[in-house]
Design an enzyme around this catalytic site. Structure first.
Site, PDB file in Angstrom:
ATOM      1  N   HIS A  17      20.777  27.487 -76.938  1.00  0.00           N
ATOM      2  CA  HIS A  17      21.513  26.305 -76.481  1.00  0.00           C
ATOM      3  C   HIS A  17      22.043  25.519 -77.693  1.00  0.00           C
ATOM      4  O   HIS A  17      23.193  25.084 -77.702  1.00  0.00           O
ATOM      5  CB  HIS A  17      20.594  25.369 -75.673  1.00  0.00           C
ATOM      6  CG  HIS A  17      20.093  25.927 -74.381  1.00  0.00           C
ATOM      7  ND1 HIS A  17      18.766  25.977 -74.051  1.00  0.00           N
ATOM      8  CD2 HIS A  17      20.747  26.459 -73.315  1.00  0.00           C
ATOM      9  CE1 HIS A  17      18.609  26.487 -72.845  1.00  0.00           C
ATOM     10  NE2 HIS A  17      19.805  26.808 -72.374  1.00  0.00           N
ATOM     11  N   LYS A  41      15.719  24.449 -58.245  1.00  0.00           N
ATOM     12  CA  LYS A  41      15.089  25.096 -59.406  1.00  0.00           C
ATOM     13  C   LYS A  41      13.891  24.260 -59.821  1.00  0.00           C
ATOM     14  O   LYS A  41      14.046  23.122 -60.273  1.00  0.00           O
ATOM     15  CB  LYS A  41      16.079  25.124 -60.582  1.00  0.00           C
ATOM     16  CG  LYS A  41      16.808  26.419 -60.806  1.00  0.00           C
ATOM     17  CD  LYS A  41      17.538  26.333 -62.153  1.00  0.00           C
ATOM     18  CE  LYS A  41      18.304  27.565 -62.510  1.00  0.00           C
ATOM     19  NZ  LYS A  41      19.004  27.408 -63.800  1.00  0.00           N
ATOM     20  N   ARG A  90      25.766  35.195 -72.339  1.00  0.00           N
ATOM     21  CA  ARG A  90      24.918  36.134 -73.069  1.00  0.00           C
ATOM     22  C   ARG A  90      25.284  37.575 -72.763  1.00  0.00           C
ATOM     23  O   ARG A  90      25.460  38.389 -73.621  1.00  0.00           O
ATOM     24  CB  ARG A  90      23.442  35.908 -72.722  1.00  0.00           C
ATOM     25  CG  ARG A  90      22.838  34.745 -73.431  1.00  0.00           C
ATOM     26  CD  ARG A  90      21.619  34.253 -72.727  1.00  0.00           C
ATOM     27  NE  ARG A  90      21.957  33.704 -71.432  1.00  0.00           N
ATOM     28  CZ  ARG A  90      21.140  32.950 -70.724  1.00  0.00           C
ATOM     29  NH1 ARG A  90      19.946  32.678 -71.158  1.00  0.00           N
ATOM     30  NH2 ARG A  90      21.539  32.471 -69.571  1.00  0.00           N
ATOM     31  N   SER A 128      15.546  30.210 -71.484  1.00  0.00           N
ATOM     32  CA  SER A 128      14.418  29.291 -71.291  1.00  0.00           C
ATOM     33  C   SER A 128      13.315  29.984 -70.500  1.00  0.00           C
ATOM     34  O   SER A 128      12.124  29.787 -70.770  1.00  0.00           O
ATOM     35  CB  SER A 128      14.877  28.040 -70.536  1.00  0.00           C
ATOM     36  OG  SER A 128      15.854  27.354 -71.261  1.00  0.00           O
TER      37      SER A 128
HETATM   38  P1  ADP Z   1      18.694  29.412 -69.136  1.00  0.00           P
HETATM   39  O1  ADP Z   1      17.445  29.111 -68.378  1.00  0.00           O
HETATM   40  O2  ADP Z   1      19.276  30.736 -68.751  1.00  0.00           O
HETATM   41  O3  ADP Z   1      18.562  29.237 -70.606  1.00  0.00           O
HETATM   42  P2  ADP Z   1      20.313  26.963 -68.672  1.00  0.00           P
HETATM   43  O4  ADP Z   1      20.747  26.446 -67.342  1.00  0.00           O
HETATM   44  O5  ADP Z   1      19.391  26.086 -69.419  1.00  0.00           O
HETATM   45  O6  ADP Z   1      19.770  28.432 -68.495  1.00  0.00           O
HETATM   46  O7  ADP Z   1      21.599  27.269 -69.586  1.00  0.00           O
HETATM   47  C1  ADP Z   1      22.618  26.344 -69.789  1.00  0.00           C
HETATM   48  C2  ADP Z   1      23.810  27.040 -70.394  1.00  0.00           C
HETATM   49  O8  ADP Z   1      23.447  27.589 -71.652  1.00  0.00           O
HETATM   50  C3  ADP Z   1      24.365  28.207 -69.579  1.00  0.00           C
HETATM   51  O9  ADP Z   1      25.769  28.209 -69.721  1.00  0.00           O
HETATM   52  C4  ADP Z   1      23.749  29.424 -70.260  1.00  0.00           C
HETATM   53  O10 ADP Z   1      24.533  30.571 -70.079  1.00  0.00           O
HETATM   54  C5  ADP Z   1      23.749  28.967 -71.711  1.00  0.00           C
HETATM   55  N1  ADP Z   1      22.744  29.643 -72.523  1.00  0.00           N
HETATM   56  C6  ADP Z   1      21.415  29.725 -72.306  1.00  0.00           C
HETATM   57  N2  ADP Z   1      20.805  30.461 -73.260  1.00  0.00           N
HETATM   58  C7  ADP Z   1      21.783  30.870 -74.115  1.00  0.00           C
HETATM   59  C8  ADP Z   1      21.818  31.692 -75.289  1.00  0.00           C
HETATM   60  N3  ADP Z   1      20.712  32.268 -75.756  1.00  0.00           N
HETATM   61  N4  ADP Z   1      23.003  31.888 -75.895  1.00  0.00           N
HETATM   62  C9  ADP Z   1      24.133  31.342 -75.387  1.00  0.00           C
HETATM   63  N5  ADP Z   1      24.175  30.579 -74.273  1.00  0.00           N
HETATM   64  C10 ADP Z   1      23.025  30.334 -73.646  1.00  0.00           C
END
Ligand code: ADP
Length: 161
Positions: A17, A41, A90, A128
């Protein structure tokens, strides 16, 4: 002034993130990272904790602010006068769902664009949920969480499991 919104659950915020935050902040005048409250969620961290962690790791970025919201993303974006949302991609598995969401949002609010930023290769596998799962088995999560908050997140996750 071009404002962009980066929405997500951030349960907890990871280096993946942060990478998206850093790269997006360089492209826009202002970036708002928003923790979306999704009752469907079940989160481990409270909204306040998630906002606080993101604030701590983005303290040095002058054009980044952090917020939370429990309604429709397009309504939030409108209320902030933002022109776009950014999403991290990703793998192909992210794409289908994100594409569907982007088209729905375009329908709801045609003036808003959804931008996709590809992940940096070292964070391709990082999510996450992977961090939460790793912690639940007593694994070391510190390589995946920004340094400033890694210890607090690990302690908190250890209590949650
Ligand atoms: P997650 O639980 O999959 O990390 P989130 O809802 O917190 O999901 O993710 C928020 C945004 O950040 C989404 O657009 C997700 O695709 C992106 N994201 C999450 N992890 C990564 C990563 N490792 N690299 C790039 N983008 C990411």
């Amino acid at each position: 002034m071009k404002t962009v919104v980066y929405p997500g659950s951030f349960d907890p915020v990871t280096k993946g993130h942060l990478d998206i935050i850093e790269r997006t902040a360089q492209l826009f005048d202002k970036l708002i990272v928003v923790v979306l409250i999704n009752p469907a969620k079940k989160a481990i961290f409270s909204v306040e904790e998630r906002v606080e962690y993101i604030r701590r790791i983005t303290g040095d970025f002058v054009n980044v602010s952090v917020d939370c919201y429990d309604g429709l993303l397009v309504d939030y974006v409108k209320s902030k006068g933002a022109s776009a949302v950014v999403k991290g991609l990703r793998a192909m598995s992210d794409f289908e769902n994100e594409f569907q969401m982007a088209l729905t949002n375009k329908h709801l609010y045609p003036d808003m664009e959804t931008l996709f930023l590809n992940t940096s290769s070292e964070y391709m596998f990082l999510s996450s949920s992977m961090v939460r799962q790793l912690a639940s088995f007593g694994g070391d999560i510190s390589p995946f969480i920004p340094e400033e908050i890694a210890e607090d997140v690990a302690t908190r996750l250890a209590k949650a499991t």
